[in-house]
Design a protein around this motif. Structure first.
Motif, PDB file in Angstrom:
ATOM      1  N   ILE A   1      -6.265   8.861  -2.147  1.00  0.00           N
ATOM      2  CA  ILE A   1      -5.633   7.535  -2.183  1.00  0.00           C
ATOM      3  C   ILE A   1      -4.114   7.603  -1.974  1.00  0.00           C
ATOM      4  O   ILE A   1      -3.585   6.811  -1.203  1.00  0.00           O
ATOM      5  N   PRO A   2      -3.378   8.511  -2.584  1.00  0.00           N
ATOM      6  CA  PRO A   2      -1.932   8.567  -2.292  1.00  0.00           C
ATOM      7  C   PRO A   2      -1.640   8.882  -0.824  1.00  0.00           C
ATOM      8  O   PRO A   2      -0.684   8.354  -0.257  1.00  0.00           O
ATOM      9  N   ASN A   3      -2.445   9.699  -0.204  1.00  0.00           N
ATOM     10  CA  ASN A   3      -2.248  10.014   1.211  1.00  0.00           C
ATOM     11  C   ASN A   3      -2.478   8.785   2.081  1.00  0.00           C
ATOM     12  O   ASN A   3      -1.792   8.590   3.085  1.00  0.00           O
ATOM     13  N   LEU A   4      -3.431   7.949   1.727  1.00  0.00           N
ATOM     14  CA  LEU A   4      -3.680   6.735   2.492  1.00  0.00           C
ATOM     15  C   LEU A   4      -2.521   5.756   2.362  1.00  0.00           C
ATOM     16  O   LEU A   4      -2.168   5.071   3.317  1.00  0.00           O
ATOM     17  N   ALA A   5      -1.899   5.697   1.199  1.00  0.00           N
ATOM     18  CA  ALA A   5      -0.753   4.803   1.000  1.00  0.00           C
ATOM     19  C   ALA A   5       0.416   5.248   1.874  1.00  0.00           C
ATOM     20  O   ALA A   5       1.111   4.419   2.460  1.00  0.00           O
ATOM     21  N   ASN A   6       0.643   6.544   1.985  1.00  0.00           N
ATOM     22  CA  ASN A   6       1.720   7.047   2.839  1.00  0.00           C
ATOM     23  C   ASN A   6       1.444   6.750   4.299  1.00  0.00           C
ATOM     24  O   ASN A   6       2.358   6.439   5.056  1.00  0.00           O
TER      25      ASN A   6
ATOM     26  N   SER B   1      -0.173   4.201   5.460  1.00  0.00           N
ATOM     27  CA  SER B   1       0.036   2.777   5.659  1.00  0.00           C
ATOM     28  C   SER B   1       1.513   2.474   5.890  1.00  0.00           C
ATOM     29  O   SER B   1       1.861   1.668   6.753  1.00  0.00           O
ATOM     30  N   GLU B   2       2.397   3.109   5.119  1.00  0.00           N
ATOM     31  CA  GLU B   2       3.832   2.938   5.311  1.00  0.00           C
ATOM     32  C   GLU B   2       4.256   3.391   6.700  1.00  0.00           C
ATOM     33  O   GLU B   2       5.033   2.724   7.376  1.00  0.00           O
ATOM     34  N   ASN B   3       3.743   4.521   7.117  1.00  0.00           N
ATOM     35  CA  ASN B   3       4.071   5.067   8.435  1.00  0.00           C
ATOM     36  C   ASN B   3       3.590   4.137   9.545  1.00  0.00           C
ATOM     37  O   ASN B   3       4.298   3.912  10.524  1.00  0.00           O
ATOM     38  N   ILE B   4       2.416   3.584   9.389  1.00  0.00           N
ATOM     39  CA  ILE B   4       1.870   2.655  10.389  1.00  0.00           C
ATOM     40  C   ILE B   4       2.737   1.403  10.479  1.00  0.00           C
ATOM     41  O   ILE B   4       3.026   0.912  11.568  1.00  0.00           O
ATOM     42  N   ASN B   5       3.184   0.885   9.332  1.00  0.00           N
ATOM     43  CA  ASN B   5       4.047  -0.299   9.342  1.00  0.00           C
ATOM     44  C   ASN B   5       5.369  -0.010  10.047  1.00  0.00           C
ATOM     45  O   ASN B   5       5.876  -0.847  10.793  1.00  0.00           O
ATOM     46  N   GLU B   6       5.949   1.178   9.816  1.00  0.00           N
ATOM     47  CA  GLU B   6       7.200   1.539  10.483  1.00  0.00           C
ATOM     48  C   GLU B   6       7.007   1.649  11.992  1.00  0.00           C
ATOM     49  O   GLU B   6       7.841   1.183  12.765  1.00  0.00           O
ATOM     50  N   GLN B   7       5.915   2.244  12.404  1.00  0.00           N
ATOM     51  CA  GLN B   7       5.648   2.363  13.835  1.00  0.00           C
ATOM     52  C   GLN B   7       5.408   0.994  14.463  1.00  0.00           C
ATOM     53  O   GLN B   7       5.819   0.736  15.593  1.00  0.00           O
ATOM     54  N   GLY B   8       4.759   0.098  13.729  1.00  0.00           N
ATOM     55  CA  GLY B   8       4.549  -1.258  14.228  1.00  0.00           C
ATOM     56  C   GLY B   8       5.861  -2.003  14.402  1.00  0.00           C
ATOM     57  O   GLY B   8       6.051  -2.726  15.385  1.00  0.00           O
ATOM     58  N   CYS B   9       6.785  -1.818  13.469  1.00  0.00           N
ATOM     59  CA  CYS B   9       8.101  -2.461  13.581  1.00  0.00           C
ATOM     60  C   CYS B   9       8.874  -1.898  14.768  1.00  0.00           C
ATOM     61  O   CYS B   9       9.546  -2.644  15.484  1.00  0.00           O
ATOM     62  N   ASP B  10       8.788  -0.593  14.975  1.00  0.00           N
ATOM     63  CA  ASP B  10       9.464   0.019  16.129  1.00  0.00           C
ATOM     64  C   ASP B  10       8.894  -0.517  17.438  1.00  0.00           C
ATOM     65  O   ASP B  10       9.637  -0.799  18.388  1.00  0.00           O
ATOM     66  N   ALA B  11       7.582  -0.677  17.495  1.00  0.00           N
ATOM     67  CA  ALA B  11       6.945  -1.210  18.705  1.00  0.00           C
ATOM     68  C   ALA B  11       7.361  -2.659  18.933  1.00  0.00           C
ATOM     69  O   ALA B  11       7.634  -3.066  20.075  1.00  0.00           O
TER      70      ALA B  11
END
Length: 104
Positions: free
Chosen positions: A27-32, A34-44
């Motif tokens: 579960i902690p790995n999945l939370a990390n 999710s944060e990375n995916i949100n950052e990549q989405g903002c960059d895109a």
């Protein structure tokens, strides 16, 4: 002779312990992630906004007065990142940047 078909209490506790340990690990790995995916989405979204700003300039001959013009004229759907915590805006040096959303 008795035919025992079932789990004993000890077997059930062992299975629950193994499942609990796996959940604690993953579960902690999945939370990390999710944060990375949100950052990549903002960059895109930032790159798309930069390209759509150029398209707006080519179509209209000048930059928009506000970035919201890109949304109102259907160049972009939104200026907010998917989680709503960040937004595309002009930075202090006049370039497009991902900034914290004050409205959230």
């Amino acid at each position: 002779m008795r035919n025992n078909k079932g789990f004993t209490l000890i077997e059930m506790l062992i299975v629950l312990a193994v499942i609990s340990i796996l959940l604690i690990l993953f579960i902690p790995n999945l939370a990390n992630k999710s944060e990375n995916i949100n950052e990549q989405g903002c960059d895109a979204l930032l790159k798309m906004a930069e390209n759509q700003l150029i398209a707006y300039e080519l179509d209209n001959g000048s930059e928009p007065t506000e970035l919201e013009d890109l949304v109102s004229e259907d160049y972009l759907e939104t200026l907010e990142c998917s989680n709503g915590a960040k937004i595309i805006a002009y930075s202090t040096d006049g370039e497009l940047a991902v900034l914290e959303n004050d409205a959230s």
